[in-house]
Design a protein around this motif. Structure first.
Motif: not given
Length: 113
Positions: A19-23, A25-26, A33-34, A45-49
């Motif tokens: 669930a945390k990984e999905g959050t 990624k979203a 996008a912004t 991208k780095e924050e997502t990783r």
């Protein structure tokens, strides 16, 4: 062998991690996008990783805690060793109990007389 309790706790930890990984990624997709510049997109991208790695690390930490709790439950209890011949027969020739009137093989009863 793992106990059912540990397996359930691990499954819950894995579900939390997914669930945390999905959050993450979203949030990364919305960040990309912004973003208006290439640098902002790379930052998203780095924050997502980083968020995905943190979720995975938390899952592994929780699993390690589950193992420690289970091990403490098994090995943490004080165990007093048993003494004496628990469940073992007396050696041959040992003195019989004077209250016991049998021959030593079977108790005497009036049931089959």
């Amino acid at each position: 062998m793992q106990t059912a309790k540990v397996k359930v706790k691990d499954a819950v930890s894995s579900a939390k991690e997914k669930a945390k990984e999905g959050t993450a990624k979203a949030q990364g997709k919305t960040g990309k996008a912004t973003a208006t510049t290439h640098g902002e997109k790379e930052m998203a991208k780095e924050e997502t990783r980083a968020n995905e790695a943190q979720a995975k690390a938390e899952m592994h930490q929780e699993k390690a805690e589950h193992r420690a709790e289970a091990a403490a439950g098994r090995h943490g209890a004080t165990h007093v060793p048993l003494t004496g011949p628990h469940g073992h027969h007396r050696p041959a020739g040992a003195a019989a109990d004077p209250a016991y009137t049998g021959t030593g093989a079977y108790p005497t009863t009036d049931k089959y007389v």
